[in-house]
Motif scaffolding. Structure first.
Motif: not given
Ligand code: GLU
Length: 287
Positions: A1-9, A33-35
Motif C-alpha cells: 500500500m502507498r504510504p499516503d494511502a487513504p485510511i477509513l474506519r 477503502a478498496r476503490r
C-alpha cells in the motif's frame, strides 16, 4: 500500500446488535477503502460503561466477519484509552476552554423551557443556557473538591475566539469534493466529558480519528451536524481534519431510522431466518 494511502474506519458502539444500517455503513467504508487503494480500520466505541457489553463486542466482530468484513489489527477499543482522553480534556480545561457543569438533565430541561427563546441543538435537545459557565471560581472549586457529580462543557464562545471563526471541512462524494462551512455555535456549550467517564463521543472520536491517522470519515447523515463540532475540537487540539462523507440512512418500511428500540431486525435475526450475506450485500447495493 502507498504510504499516503487513504485510511477509513468503521466505528460501531457495542450497545446492541448490528442491523442493516450498520451493515450498509461497514460495507460502504470497505468498498470506498478498496476503490481508493486504502484500508478500513475497526474501532469499538465503548466509552459507555453501562450500555457497552463485552459479549456485544464479540457479536459485532462475528457479524462483520459473517458479512465478509475483516479488519487490520489492532482493533481500537475506546474503553482502554481513558487516560489519553483525560489528558486531552485536561488540555482544554487548562486553557479555559471547558468548565464543569453541575446541572442535572431535569434542571437543564426546566431552565431551557423557562427561557424565552427555548432553543434546541441540531439533535433536538434543549440548548444549554450556560448556567454553570459564570460560576464563581471559589464556589466552582469547592463543588469540585466536594466530589459533586459534574460533566465538562466546552465554552463555545471562548473556543471560537481561540479557534478563529472560519471553520470548514471538505466533504467528498465520489470524485467530487466541496467545502462545507462549519457552524459549531449551534450546539451551544456541548458536553465534552460525561459524569461517569472523562470523555464523550465528540472528544473520543476526534482524538481517535487523529490517533488512527484516519484520512476519510464515512458515516451516516445523522452525524453530519456533529462534524461542525468535531472540526472545532480538531482546530483547538491542533489535530488534522479528515475528509467527510455522510451517507443516507437505511430506513425501515415506515420511513424511520433503524433502531433496536423500534424492533428493527438485527443481522443475527436475519441470519437466523436464513438470509445469506450475499443477499444482504445485494439488498444494500454491494452485489
Ligand atoms: N459510534 C457511532 C455510532 O455507532 C459512530 C461514530 C462515527 O462514525 O463517528 O453511531
Amino acid at each position: 500500500m502507498r504510504p499516503d494511502a487513504p485510511i477509513l474506519r468503521f466505528a460501531p458502539s457495542p450497545n446492541g446488535r448490528l442491523h442493516l444500517g450498520h451493515a450498509y455503513s461497514a460495507l460502504l467504508n470497505d468498498d470506498l477503502a478498496r476503490r481508493m487503494g486504502g484500508l478500513c480500520r475497526l474501532r469499538i466505541e465503548d466509552i459507555d460503561p453501562v450500555r457497552s457489553k463485552p459479549e456485544l463486542v464479540e457479536a459485532i466482530v462475528a457479524d462483520l466477519a459473517w458479512l465478509g468484513l475483516t479488519y487490520p489489527e489492532p482493533v481500537r477499543h475506546q474503553s482502554r484509552h481513558m487516560e489519553s482522553y483525560r489528558a486531552t480534556l485536561r488540555r482544554l480545561i487548562d486553557r479555559g476552554l471547558a468548565y464543569p457543569c453541575f446541572c442535572s438533565r431535569g434542571q437543564i430541561r426546566a431552565q431551557a423551557a423557562a427561557s424565552a427563546d427555548n432553543l434546541h441543538d441540531p439533535d433536538g435537545a434543549p440548548l444549554y443556557p450556560g448556567t454553570c459557565r459564570g460560576l464563581d471560581p471559589a464556589i466552582r472549586a469547592e463543588r469540585l473538591a466536594s466530589g459533586e457529580p459534574h460533566t465538562w462543557r466546552l465554552d463555545t464562545t471562548a473556543a471560537l475566539r481561540c479557534a478563529g471563526h472560519r471553520l470548514s471541512y471538505e466533504a467528498f462524494d465520489g470524485a467530487e469534493t466541496r467545502l462545507v462551512v462549519a457552524d459549531p455555535a449551534r450546539w451551544g456549550d456541548t458536553v465534552i466529558a460525561r459524569r461517569d467517564v472523562p470523555t464523550s463521543y465528540h472528544l473520543s472520536v476526534v482524538h481517535d480519528d487523529a490517533e488512527q491517522a484516519i484520512t476519510h470519515v464515512v458515516r451516516g447523515q445523522d452525524l453530519e451536524a456533529a462534524t461542525d463540532l468535531h472540526v472545532l475540537l480538531q482546530r483547538l487540539l491542533d489535530l488534522p481534519t479528515p475528509r467527510y462523507h455522510h451517507h443516507a440512512l437505511i430506513l425501515d418500511p415506515g420511513g424511520e431510522k433503524l433502531a433496536k428500540s423500534r424492533g428493527s431486525q438485527s443481522l443475527a435475526d436475519l441470519r437466523q431466518a436464513g438470509v445469506t450475506p450475499e443477499a444482504i450485500r445485494a439488498r444494500l447495493g454491494f452485489a
